[in-house]
Structure formats: C-alpha cells, structure tokens
Design a protein around this motif. Structure first.
Motif, PDB file in Angstrom:
ATOM      1  N   LYS A   1    -105.103   2.296  42.000  1.00  0.00           N
ATOM      2  CA  LYS A   1    -105.776   1.116  41.473  1.00  0.00           C
ATOM      3  C   LYS A   1    -105.590   1.101  39.952  1.00  0.00           C
ATOM      4  O   LYS A   1    -105.755   2.127  39.299  1.00  0.00           O
ATOM      5  N   PHE A   2    -105.218  -0.068  39.417  1.00  0.00           N
ATOM      6  CA  PHE A   2    -104.856  -0.117  37.999  1.00  0.00           C
ATOM      7  C   PHE A   2    -105.993  -0.673  37.166  1.00  0.00           C
ATOM      8  O   PHE A   2    -106.408  -1.814  37.351  1.00  0.00           O
ATOM      9  N   ILE A   3    -106.514   0.175  36.290  1.00  0.00           N
ATOM     10  CA  ILE A   3    -107.658  -0.198  35.467  1.00  0.00           C
ATOM     11  C   ILE A   3    -107.310   0.164  34.033  1.00  0.00           C
ATOM     12  O   ILE A   3    -107.217   1.333  33.698  1.00  0.00           O
ATOM     13  N   SER A   4    -107.096  -0.846  33.217  1.00  0.00           N
ATOM     14  CA  SER A   4    -106.609  -0.528  31.872  1.00  0.00           C
ATOM     15  C   SER A   4    -107.757  -0.336  30.884  1.00  0.00           C
ATOM     16  O   SER A   4    -107.630   0.420  29.931  1.00  0.00           O
ATOM     17  N   GLU A   5    -108.879  -1.015  31.097  1.00  0.00           N
ATOM     18  CA  GLU A   5    -110.008  -0.927  30.180  1.00  0.00           C
ATOM     19  C   GLU A   5    -110.738   0.410  30.320  1.00  0.00           C
ATOM     20  O   GLU A   5    -111.217   0.727  31.396  1.00  0.00           O
TER      21      GLU A   5
ATOM     22  N   THR B   1    -113.735   1.268  29.476  1.00  0.00           N
ATOM     23  CA  THR B   1    -115.106   1.124  29.975  1.00  0.00           C
ATOM     24  C   THR B   1    -115.109   0.779  31.462  1.00  0.00           C
ATOM     25  O   THR B   1    -115.974   1.231  32.208  1.00  0.00           O
ATOM     26  N   ALA B   2    -114.126  -0.018  31.894  1.00  0.00           N
ATOM     27  CA  ALA B   2    -114.038  -0.349  33.310  1.00  0.00           C
ATOM     28  C   ALA B   2    -113.699   0.897  34.122  1.00  0.00           C
ATOM     29  O   ALA B   2    -114.201   1.074  35.234  1.00  0.00           O
TER      30      ALA B   2
ATOM     31  N   PHE C   1    -114.606   3.904  33.420  1.00  0.00           N
ATOM     32  CA  PHE C   1    -115.861   4.651  33.519  1.00  0.00           C
ATOM     33  C   PHE C   1    -116.735   4.065  34.632  1.00  0.00           C
ATOM     34  O   PHE C   1    -117.236   4.791  35.497  1.00  0.00           O
ATOM     35  N   GLY C   2    -116.881   2.746  34.634  1.00  0.00           N
ATOM     36  CA  GLY C   2    -117.707   2.077  35.637  1.00  0.00           C
ATOM     37  C   GLY C   2    -117.193   2.336  37.043  1.00  0.00           C
ATOM     38  O   GLY C   2    -117.962   2.661  37.950  1.00  0.00           O
ATOM     39  N   ALA C   3    -115.868   2.229  37.219  1.00  0.00           N
ATOM     40  CA  ALA C   3    -115.286   2.385  38.550  1.00  0.00           C
ATOM     41  C   ALA C   3    -115.475   3.803  39.074  1.00  0.00           C
ATOM     42  O   ALA C   3    -115.751   4.019  40.250  1.00  0.00           O
TER      43      ALA C   3
ATOM     44  N   MET D   1    -117.852   5.973  38.098  1.00  0.00           N
ATOM     45  CA  MET D   1    -119.283   6.212  38.303  1.00  0.00           C
ATOM     46  C   MET D   1    -119.804   5.487  39.544  1.00  0.00           C
ATOM     47  O   MET D   1    -120.673   5.983  40.251  1.00  0.00           O
ATOM     48  N   ALA D   2    -119.282   4.290  39.810  1.00  0.00           N
ATOM     49  CA  ALA D   2    -119.757   3.515  40.950  1.00  0.00           C
ATOM     50  C   ALA D   2    -119.123   3.994  42.252  1.00  0.00           C
ATOM     51  O   ALA D   2    -119.461   3.493  43.316  1.00  0.00           O
TER      52      ALA D   2
ATOM     53  N   ASP E   1    -116.012   3.584  43.139  1.00  0.00           N
ATOM     54  CA  ASP E   1    -114.929   2.714  43.607  1.00  0.00           C
ATOM     55  C   ASP E   1    -113.619   3.481  43.726  1.00  0.00           C
ATOM     56  O   ASP E   1    -112.750   3.124  44.507  1.00  0.00           O
TER      57      ASP E   1
ATOM     58  N   VAL F   1    -122.565  -4.313  34.968  1.00  0.00           N
ATOM     59  CA  VAL F   1    -121.901  -3.218  35.680  1.00  0.00           C
ATOM     60  C   VAL F   1    -122.807  -1.998  35.705  1.00  0.00           C
ATOM     61  O   VAL F   1    -123.001  -1.348  36.735  1.00  0.00           O
TER      62      VAL F   1
ATOM     63  N   ALA G   1    -123.796  -2.044  39.420  1.00  0.00           N
ATOM     64  CA  ALA G   1    -122.752  -1.241  40.061  1.00  0.00           C
ATOM     65  C   ALA G   1    -123.051   0.244  39.960  1.00  0.00           C
ATOM     66  O   ALA G   1    -123.004   0.960  40.959  1.00  0.00           O
ATOM     67  N   ILE G   2    -123.404   0.714  38.766  1.00  0.00           N
ATOM     68  CA  ILE G   2    -123.549   2.162  38.607  1.00  0.00           C
ATOM     69  C   ILE G   2    -124.933   2.634  39.068  1.00  0.00           C
ATOM     70  O   ILE G   2    -125.048   3.603  39.804  1.00  0.00           O
TER      71      ILE G   2
ATOM     72  N   ARG H   1    -125.861   0.205  42.645  1.00  0.00           N
ATOM     73  CA  ARG H   1    -124.729   0.262  43.577  1.00  0.00           C
ATOM     74  C   ARG H   1    -124.701  -0.917  44.551  1.00  0.00           C
ATOM     75  O   ARG H   1    -124.331  -0.767  45.713  1.00  0.00           O
TER      76      ARG H   1
ATOM     77  N   ALA I   1    -117.800  -1.933  40.723  1.00  0.00           N
ATOM     78  CA  ALA I   1    -117.719  -2.110  39.276  1.00  0.00           C
ATOM     79  C   ALA I   1    -116.610  -3.095  38.912  1.00  0.00           C
ATOM     80  O   ALA I   1    -116.487  -3.500  37.768  1.00  0.00           O
TER      81      ALA I   1
ATOM     82  N   ASN J   1    -110.463  -8.221  32.327  1.00  0.00           N
ATOM     83  CA  ASN J   1    -110.185  -6.828  31.995  1.00  0.00           C
ATOM     84  C   ASN J   1    -111.387  -5.935  32.264  1.00  0.00           C
ATOM     85  O   ASN J   1    -111.243  -4.817  32.728  1.00  0.00           O
ATOM     86  N   VAL J   2    -112.578  -6.445  31.954  1.00  0.00           N
ATOM     87  CA  VAL J   2    -113.779  -5.643  32.180  1.00  0.00           C
ATOM     88  C   VAL J   2    -113.944  -5.355  33.680  1.00  0.00           C
ATOM     89  O   VAL J   2    -114.293  -4.252  34.076  1.00  0.00           O
TER      90      VAL J   2
ATOM     91  N   PHE K   1    -111.512  -5.497  35.917  1.00  0.00           N
ATOM     92  CA  PHE K   1    -110.136  -5.299  36.404  1.00  0.00           C
ATOM     93  C   PHE K   1    -109.780  -6.226  37.566  1.00  0.00           C
ATOM     94  O   PHE K   1    -109.347  -5.803  38.633  1.00  0.00           O
TER      95      PHE K   1
ATOM     96  N   ARG L   1    -105.355 -11.791  32.796  1.00  0.00           N
ATOM     97  CA  ARG L   1    -104.837 -10.440  32.662  1.00  0.00           C
ATOM     98  C   ARG L   1    -103.313 -10.441  32.752  1.00  0.00           C
ATOM     99  O   ARG L   1    -102.640  -9.648  32.106  1.00  0.00           O
TER     100      ARG L   1
END
Lengths: 490, 315
Positions: free
Chosen positions: A212-216, A218-219, A221-223, A225-226, A228, B152, B156-157, B160, B164, B259-260, B262, B268
């Motif tokens: 899965k491609f996540i460039s940000e 902060t995103a 981190f979220g992914a 932690m959640a 995903d 998020v 999300a975190i 849940r 995210a 982007n935030v 994804f 994007r």
C-alpha cells in the motif's frame, strides 16, 4: 440436540479460524512504482515490489547482501575469467505457464545491453560481448575482459530474467518466475501479489501480500496505528519511532542500506578545485550532529564512499575529524581567511533538507556562507546532476558497490583522477578475492584522502513491523522487500 | 435564453483554446527532463537519449503541441511517460474517486450551509445567529488538513471506527466505499460549508431588506411564505456562484486531503505527475480540470438565467 451440535460446530469453526496463522500481509511503502518493469527504470519502488517476489535473476541477493544462486543453480568460470557457463534450474515455469529456458536468458541479457536499451543500469552489462544458449538449460556468457563482480551484477533487479512472450505488457502485467504472481494494481493505492502454486522453490508462507502506497509521513503513522497495514518498510517519519518502540504491538527494525549519504562537492568549481578547501569543508562537518539532528540518531558515520557493513570497508572517518579551528586554518592557507559563499542545493528527501540546514550552520562557523535552495528531483537532475550548476549538494547514493562512479570524470562531482580511474579498471578485471579486497581498500583511501566529497553517513533503513510478523529483511542490500521468507507467528 | 446560451458557449470555446496554449507553454518550460528522472543517477547519457527518443521528447515543440491538442479533440489524451498506460485510463480510474468525493463533500456542504445560513439570517442578532457566525468563522479559519489529521486521530486511531485512509474500490461495495470517503468528505466540506453558510446568510439578509419583500409582507403573506416564495430564490445568485467555484475547488483542490487519507484521486495523480515530470499527464489533467471549471461556470451562468429572468436579456 441437533441445534447444540450445529452451535458447537460453528464455535469450533470460529475458534479454528482464530487459531490458524494469518496468511496475508499488507506492507506500507512510501513510493509507488511508476510501472513494474525493473529492467527499464531506476525507481527503487519497482524493485521493492517485484524483486525476488515476482522476478528472479540468474543470481540473487540474500538478506546479508551475499550473492546466491537464483535461476542458475550453478556456474563455471573459464580459466581466463571471460566465459561464464550457467546451469539453469530445470522445471522452472513463468507465471503464464511457459517454461524458462536458456533462450529467455539470452533474450533478457541481449535486451538489456542492446543499443536502444533503456536499462537504467546498462553499465552492468557493458562487459558482455556475447550470450549464447548451449542447450535448453545451459547459457554461456562471454565477457570482453574478466569481470570480478559479474555474479554480483547479475543479482541486481535490473538483470532479472524476462520472457520475450510477455515483454510487451511487462510494465502493467509483469510475468516472472518468482514465488508470487502479480494479481492486481489499484493505481495510486496498492499492488497485490499472490502465492505462485507452481513455484520451483520452497512455497512461501504467505498466500497474498498487498503493498500500500502512503507518501505522507503523518498518514503513514495513522495507517500503522489504526492497524490498516501490518508493516511499513522504510518508515518515513523517524520522529515517531520512539513511540513505536515503546509500544509492544510493534517492532522497529533499524538496518543498513547501501546508501552512502554525501555532501557532494563540485570538484571543478572554484574554490573547491583546491583540495585544502574540500578538506576544510569536510573537517567543518560534525557527522554525529547531523545523524542526531536530521536522522534522529539512525545512521553510521562514514569516511569514504563505501558501505560500513561490507567486509572490505575501511573506517576512514579519522581523515576528516570534526575540527572547526583546523578547518578555518586550512581555508586561510588556501587563500580564503574570511571564507566565501557558495550554493547548497537540496533534493526533497528529509536527510537532505534537514541535514542541509545543519550543514549550513556548521559551515558558517568556519566562514562559508551557503545559499540554500530546495529543489525537486527533476530540477536537481537538471541543475546539479546534468548542469554542474551547484557548489554543494546532499545526496544518498543507494546503488550497491558504486564506488566506480568516482572514475567517471563527467559524473556530477567532476572528480578527475587518472590513478583512481586506472585502479577501478584494474579492479573490474580482477578475479582474485584477496587482490580485489586490496584494490577496494585502496580506492576508498584515495577518494577519502582527496576529500572528493564530504562523506556523511550510511543511510539507515527503519521499518515498523507488527510484533507477530517475522522475516522482514532488516537490512537492504538492494531495494527489495523480499517476502519469500515472511510469515506470521501463531 | 438560447442566444444567451450560444454566446456563453462561444466564450467557452475561446477560453479552452487559450487555456491549452498557456498550459502547454507553462509545462514545457518547467525545468526537468522526464527521461533523466526515470533513469536515475547511475544511468549513462546514451540510455537517457534512447528513452527520450522512445517517449518522443526530441520532436519539435510545435509538432508536440499539435499532436497533443489533436489528441485532446479526438479524446486521446496520450500515453503517460512513467506509467506507460493511456492517460485517459489513468484519469478515469482517478475520477471514479474524485468525482464522488467532490459530490459527497458538496452535498454535505449544501446540506449544512443552507439550513444554517437561513436560520442565522431569519434570526438575525439572536443567540443562534451569533453562535452560527462564531462557529463558521472558526470553520473558515481551521485548515482542512489539520482538521483531517484530528479526525484520523479520533476516529481511526482511538475509536477505530474508520480506516486511517485508503480506498477499497467500488467493487468492495457501495457502503464500504462511501465509508472510506466519509472522513475526507467531512474534512473537505467543513470549511466550504462555513463559507457557504456565511454567504447564504448575508445574501438572504440583503434580499430581506428589499422593497419587494416589504410589498409581499404588505399584501398579507406570512414571514415564511415571503421567505420561500420571494426571498430565497433571489438570494440564491451569489450562493450559486460560490457553489460553482466550490465544486471546481473540491475536484481539483483535494490534493492535500487526498494525501492525508492516501486516496488515489486526481489531485494526488497530478501531484505525483508533477514531481515525476510526467508532463503529458500533467497537461492533460490540468486541461481536463480547466474544462470542468469552464463547464461548471457555464452551467452556473445558465442557472443564473433560470433563477433571475432579468439576466436572459443581457448576456
């Protein structure tokens, strides 16, 4: 009674499901590959997805950077070192069901070295003078001169074996021989590969893997932690790593890469054409401060352009110890008692942007004023790399064993030393391991003592991985996320 | 009405031609060569040259402009340099996310802004009005990416309830896909709804002070009847303008939010294409966005004429 039975069965099923180890994994990557042909682009993201998973070469890199048999199960090298006879494994099939034979190898190597080839590492194949199939499973590769690192070169992602039948659509539908077949690409989002049931080697534990491609940052981190994603390979925000380390759900892997991070110096530009000035620049730099400040402590100081985990590495950091007073004296000796000003061009990665600010401050201490400009990669390639329009710049050179670039006088740091060029020529035709080792050490010393560039640190690879996931490579001998040995515990 | 529409169509065509010239010129002068970007820093110069030939980058500028515009007219947007697949395919894959997302966000915007704006205007000066004004002020001031990150963190975190980010695709089911678009749509809608609610309020207040409203009241209509039959329709013109602008913004301006979270949307795609110097993708997508903006403006113009008959004669 019947009802109870059904209920028990259902419960057993649920429990059974819960007990069986997971067989799928989702891996986060920062960059999405532009397409999936590792033999016609430099993008490391392509290799991260397909190297060893989908495509294989004659030889392959192990997790420690060693070169192991790949599609060739064995090989013989002629007395004079110019003919390699590879014996291919039998029974290897491409994902479309066709057999791998010697003809495919001949096709792949000829395609890579052809005149109109767009292979980003065409130099790997430059020494090949001919390739021929002796029989279905034997390939002879003739070299114009002995080449000491030929087997190493053949392990690169740029040298994987492809089939002529599937070459037309390779960029969107890669057909290789690897343990996983390409399944799906949701462009902009993810790529899925699934287990190849006809794989010639040991079947991988995973049935399916998704990148899965996540460039940000902060995103990312979220992914993570959640939940995903199960792992983030090359985690882009080192500032969060302490938090992941403290969390029992995750492991943080900090490994080596082949990325020598350097403060590149334009050797032909005044005043950098004076070795004293280059030495002064090198001595003005406090490597540890850059590692701590820009990389949150991850990275190993280097004194030359060579990976510290390589057995032939020589620690030459003492050639340029951090000593601003001595550096200032050197500048005065070179005729710049009041310093001078120059440009510092920074490409996008954080090692460059953060590191650049720190280096600018350190250089100011000895009187060198830098004018910082932040560039995109495309601009950087145009201005600094192709146009030589820069004084200083920061780049991590991620190709393995790339000290040979210092023998190319047209290369962007414009270092032109005939002795070094001869040495690299000798090295390339040398097969004896002991002599090769000596030559490599000599090469490292020459560029270190010529202060060609400011040698900063070896880039670390930090990955965040679910604590139950095993087998993710800690080090990155090449840009690969090899999933053949990855599995879930319990 | 027809004459009005034809005139508008004419100016639409001129705008498109000018836009294509400006876009092509701007993007071609940007420094950076797509071929060297793709081949990296170890490639040899002759390899880069081979790739430039393969991509057609060595052809003269004018020839490239006409082949691009010619392609646009016939619906062929060219082939992406980096992805090596048709731009129209890549773009349509992104549009199935970007258009629903923009529509979702716009519906939320309207659903929030209309009642809130009307409520505030009809109760001018009341506690409700002051609260609405304060809250929308805050909504305009908060950057949407920051609000997105906050969501998020919470949804999300910690809770849940949502992923995210990412997009499972429409084949995963309508509700699943809409769920993935919910947080991004809310993040996009909040500042837009705040702006729209304020415009709605002030526009309605202006209309309510018009003479014809007093006349309507004088002939015996209730406040409510006056509001629905006379005030609202006339107050809609500036609101429609803003909605038109907002739709274009939501379609093109979601880069940061995409982007935030994804999300593989159009924003994007453009962002990536610019940094990779995938010029053909950038040109075609920007052109497409210009086309969308111009068409939306055209529709808004028509809508003006519909709500305000006085405009039909002018043009």
């Amino acid at each position: 009674m019947k009802r109870t039975l059904t209920l028990t069965t259902a419960l057993a099923l649920i429990a059974g499901g819960a007990w069986a180890a997971k067989t799928d994994v989702t891996i986060g990557l920062q960059l999405e590959p532009p397409h999936l042909d590792p033999t016609s682009a430099a993008a490391g993201a392509i290799d991260q997805v397909v190297y060893s998973n989908v495509f294989e070469g004659l030889t392959r890199f192990g997790p420690d950077g060693s070169v192991n048999p790949g599609l060739a199960e064995s090989w013989e090298i002629s007395e004079d070192g110019t003919t390699y006879t590879f014996k291919l494994r039998s029974g290897v099939k491409f994902h479309d069901g066709t057999d791998l034979d010697a003809g495919d190898v001949v096709f792949s190597l000829d395609r890579a070295r052809a005149e109109e080839s767009t292979n980003a590492q065409k130099a790997l194949f430059a020494g090949i003078s001919g390739v021929e199939a002796a029989d279905d499973t034997t390939v002879k590769v003739m070299l114009s001169a002995p080449q000491g690192n030929f087997l190493f070169n053949m392990a690169w992602g740029d040298a994987v074996i492809v089939a002529p039948e599937s070459i037309e659509n390779i960029k969107t539908n890669p057909i290789g021989t690897g343990a996983f077949t390409f399944a799906d690409w949701k462009q902009g989002d993810s790529i899925t590969i699934s287990r190849n049931p006809n794989y010639w080697g040991d079947a991988p534990a995973l049935e399916e893997a998704t990148f899965k491609f996540i460039s940000e940052p902060t995103a990312a981190f979220g992914a993570m932690m959640a939940g995903d994603i199960d792992a983030f390979y090359g985690y882009p925000a080192p500032e969060n790593l302490a938090q992941f380390e403290a969390d029992p759900r995750f492991n943080v892997l900090a490994g080596n890469t082949e990325g020598e991070t350097i403060l590149a110096i334009n050797n032909k530009m005044e005043p950098f054409d004076d070795v004293k000035v280059r030495k002064a620049v090198s001595m003005a730099i406090d490597r540890q401060a850059i590692i701590d400040g820009a990389m949150f402590g991850y990275g190993t100081p280097i004194g030359t352009h060579f990976a510290p985990h390589n057995p032939d590495y020589v620690d030459l950091t003492a050639n340029a110890p951090f000593d601003p007073a001595a550096a200032k004296a050197l500048l005065a000796e070179a005729g710049y008692p009041d310093g001078f000003s120059t440009t510092l061009k920074l490409p996008p990665p954080s090692y460059a942007r953060r590191g650049g600010e720190i280096i600018a401050a350190q250089l100011r201490e000895i009187g060198i004023e830098t004018e910082i400009s932040n560039l995109e990669w495309a601009q950087w390639l145009e201005q600094a790399f192709r146009g030589y329009d820069y004084g200083l710049t920061i780049v991590s050179h991620t190709e393995p064993m790339d000290i040979g670039i210092y023998a190319r006088p047209e290369y962007y740091f414009q270092y032109d030393n005939a002795d070094f060029q001869t040495l690299i020529n000798d090295l390339s035709v040398e097969n004896d391991p002991a002599t090769r080792s000596d030559l490599l050490k000599k090469a490292q010393t020459i560029i270190s003592e010529d202060y060609v560039n400011g040698f900063l640190f070896q880039l670390a690879l930090t990955s965040v991985v679910d604590a139950k996931l095993n087998g993710i490579w800690e080090n990155a001998p090449t840009q690969a996320v090899d999933l053949t040995g990855v599995s879930w515990s319990e | 009405m027809l004459r009005y529409a034809v005139k508008r169509l004419g100016s639409l065509a001129v705008s498109l031609i000018v836009a294509s010239l400006v876009i092509f010129a701007c993007i071609e002068v940007v420094p950076g060569d797509p071929a060297s970007f793709m081949l990296g820093i170890n490639a040899q110069p002759d390899t880069v040259e081979a790739l430039r030939n393969e991509l057609g980058l060595n052809k003269p500028l004018v020839e490239r402009y006409f082949s691009w515009v010619g392609g646009l007219v016939t619906g062929d947007l060219g082939t992406s340099y980096t992805y090596r697949s048709p731009v129209s395919e890549i773009v349509s894959e992104r549009l199935v996310i970007s258009i629903p997302l923009a529509l979702f966000a716009l519906s939320l915007t309207v659903l929030i802004a209309f009642p809130v704006g009307v409520l505030a205007a009809t109760r001018r000066g009341s506690f409700t009005d002051v609260t609405v004004m304060g809250a929308t002020q805050l909504g305009v001031a908060i950057p949407n990416f920051w609000f997105a990150l906050l969501m998020v963190l919470v949804f999300a975190i910690n809770l849940r309830w949502f992923s995210a980010g990412g997009f499972p695709g429409w084949d995963a089911g309508f509700l699943v896909a809409m769920k993935a678009l919910t947080l991004p749509a809310v993040a996009l809608a909040l500042p837009q709804a705040s702006i729209l609610a304020r415009v709605m309020r002030s526009s309605l207040l202006d209309t309510l002070s018009e003479d014809y409203i007093r006349s309507a009241r004088a002939k015996g209509l209730t406040t409510r009847q006056t509001l629905w039959r006379h005030a609202l329709r006339n107050a809609l013109i500036p609101v429609l303008t803003i909605i038109g602008l907002q739709f274009s913004f939501l379609l093109a301006g979601a880069i940061i939010i995409e982007n935030v979270f994804f999300l593989p949307g159009l924003g994007r795609l453009v962002f990536q294409a610019i940094s990779q110097r995938d010029l053909i993708v950038v040109e075609s997508v920007v052109m497409l966005l210009v086309f969308a903006v111009i068409v939306v403006n055209f529709l808004v113009d028509l809508a003006y004429a519909w709500v305000d008959p006085r405009l039909r004669g002018r043009a």
